[in-house]
Motif scaffolding. Structure first.
Motif, PDB file in Angstrom:
ATOM      1  N   ILE A 181       3.103   6.566   4.259  1.00 52.18           N
ATOM      2  CA  ILE A 181       3.276   5.131   4.034  1.00 52.18           C
ATOM      3  C   ILE A 181       2.482   4.684   2.815  1.00 52.18           C
ATOM      4  N   ASP A 182       1.270   5.196   2.675  1.00 54.85           N
ATOM      5  CA  ASP A 182       0.423   4.804   1.538  1.00 54.85           C
ATOM      6  C   ASP A 182       1.072   5.161   0.206  1.00 54.85           C
ATOM      7  N   ARG A 183       1.744   6.316   0.129  1.00 52.65           N
ATOM      8  CA  ARG A 183       2.339   6.706  -1.147  1.00 52.65           C
ATOM      9  C   ARG A 183       3.537   5.814  -1.484  1.00 52.65           C
ATOM     10  N   TYR A 184       4.277   5.355  -0.465  1.00 46.88           N
ATOM     11  CA  TYR A 184       5.359   4.419  -0.723  1.00 46.88           C
ATOM     12  C   TYR A 184       4.813   3.040  -1.080  1.00 46.88           C
ATOM     13  N   MET A 185       3.746   2.648  -0.416  1.00 44.45           N
ATOM     14  CA  MET A 185       3.116   1.367  -0.724  1.00 44.45           C
ATOM     15  C   MET A 185       2.624   1.342  -2.176  1.00 44.45           C
ATOM     16  N   ALA A 186       2.078   2.451  -2.628  1.00 43.06           N
ATOM     17  CA  ALA A 186       1.574   2.526  -4.004  1.00 43.06           C
ATOM     18  C   ALA A 186       2.694   2.277  -5.007  1.00 43.06           C
ATOM     19  N   LEU A 187       3.892   2.746  -4.691  1.00 43.63           N
ATOM     20  CA  LEU A 187       5.035   2.528  -5.577  1.00 43.63           C
ATOM     21  C   LEU A 187       5.503   1.080  -5.516  1.00 43.63           C
ATOM     22  N   HIS A 188       5.731   0.578  -4.307  1.00 40.21           N
ATOM     23  CA  HIS A 188       6.396  -0.714  -4.164  1.00 40.21           C
ATOM     24  C   HIS A 188       5.488  -1.909  -4.420  1.00 40.21           C
ATOM     25  N   THR A 189       4.203  -1.674  -4.543  1.00 35.82           N
ATOM     26  CA  THR A 189       3.304  -2.759  -4.928  1.00 35.82           C
ATOM     27  C   THR A 189       3.074  -2.804  -6.441  1.00 35.82           C
ATOM     28  N   GLN A 190       3.716  -1.911  -7.185  1.00 35.52           N
ATOM     29  CA  GLN A 190       3.687  -2.018  -8.640  1.00 35.52           C
ATOM     30  C   GLN A 190       4.446  -3.277  -9.068  1.00 35.52           C
ATOM     31  N   PRO A 191       4.054  -3.899 -10.175  1.00 37.06           N
ATOM     32  CA  PRO A 191       4.732  -5.119 -10.620  1.00 37.06           C
ATOM     33  C   PRO A 191       6.244  -4.922 -10.762  1.00 37.06           C
ATOM     34  N   GLY A 192       7.007  -5.737 -10.059  1.00 35.92           N
ATOM     35  CA  GLY A 192       8.460  -5.723 -10.176  1.00 35.92           C
ATOM     36  C   GLY A 192       9.170  -4.660  -9.373  1.00 35.92           C
ATOM     37  N   ALA A 193       8.445  -3.727  -8.752  1.00 35.74           N
ATOM     38  CA  ALA A 193       9.096  -2.597  -8.080  1.00 35.74           C
ATOM     39  C   ALA A 193       9.865  -3.039  -6.831  1.00 35.74           C
TER      40      ALA A 193
END
Length: 281
Positions: A181-193
């Motif tokens: 979950i953390d690795r997906y969160m890291a992606l989707h909390t990027q600006p605009g992702a």
């Protein structure tokens, strides 16, 4: 590695024997190419060469503005472009969730590029739309789309440390680990992702019944979980009517929506079996 298609740059992982049968892996929402991390080694060990990439909106270098940039033909065009860039005339195409929608589209509209199809979680789009219009269970199961397409949804999911986004991974009895979950969160909390990922839904593909996708003639396996709350039994079973090639429905009991992470051995075995059957014929 990175592959450029016009002005878009995609993050791509390629692994396995160079002479192995190519397998293109398409991820779903709200995940990334890392959703295949437990499947890839099993396919590589079986002699298959895997290509997994972060799709449009997910790769930082491939986040065009505007909902129209996320129409299904364009997204499928990205997958075809990745094959072209790697010099591959065709591949065994595997998709999970939204990745399965893309894979179904490729198999229906570009069968010459799809050696076999293994769709995980999501049925043939025509079967899904038929069920949505005729089956109360599917209409209930599709209510999450309204939630995701509500105005300001990306902003609300990212408030309070992205608490609502994290909760989304627990919509079903998830088996995802905190690390996953953390690795997906890291992606989707990027600006605009997250906003870009939600554009897949806003584009209206799931409920666009203005024209049918049409039959799929390539050898196909559909892996569906009875416990997956997003797809009704009717939609899963109706899919057989839209496949004219060799077809197998695999029904998983007691397995969640996150099949590649929960049962990578089962998913990889079905992919390998579909490839083997194709090579035998």
């Amino acid at each position: 590695m990175q592959i450029s298609l016009d002005d878009l740059v995609f993050d791509v992982d390629v692994s396995g024997p160079e002479d192995g049968q190519p397998v293109l892996l398409l991820h779903g929402f709200p995940q990334s190419r890392q959703s295949w991390d437990e499947v890839v080694p099993l396919l590589n060990e079986a002699g298959l060469r895997t290509i997994a990439f972060d799709q449009r909106g997910y790769s930082p270098g491939a986040r065009p503005a505007g909902v129209d940039s996320y129409r299904l033909p364009l997204i499928a065009g990205d997958a075809l472009g990745i094959l072209d860039a790697l010099g591959l005339p065709s591949a065994h195409v595997v998709g999970h969730d939204w990745g399965a929608v893309v894979a179904w589209y490729m198999a229906a509209r570009h069968p010459d590029r799809v050696s076999t199809l293994t769709a995980v979680a999501f049925p043939h789009l025509d079967a899904y739309q038929y069920a949505f219009h005729s089956d109360p269970e599917q209409r209930k199961s599709s209510e999450y789309v309204d939630f995701l397409t509500a105005e300001g949804r990306a902003d609300s999911m990212l408030q309070d440390g992205a608490a609502k986004l994290r909760d989304w991974y627990h919509v079903v009895d998830t088996v995802l680990t905190d690390e996953q979950i953390d690795r997906y969160m890291a992606l989707h909390t990027q600006p605009g992702a997250l906003d870009a990922a939600l554009n897949w839904y806003r584009a209206g593909t799931l409920f666009d019944d203005s024209g049918s996708l049409g039959p799929v003639s390539v050898p196909t396996t559909f892996v569906w979980s009875e416990a997956d709350p997003s797809v009704s039994t009717l939609a899963a079973e109706k899919t057989a009517e839209y496949v004219t090639g060799p077809y197998r429905l695999v029904t998983l009991k007691g397995i969640s929506h996150w099949q590649p992470e929960e049962v990578p051995g089962t998913v990889s075995a079905e992919i390998r079996d579909r490839v083997r059957q194709h090579l035998k014929n």
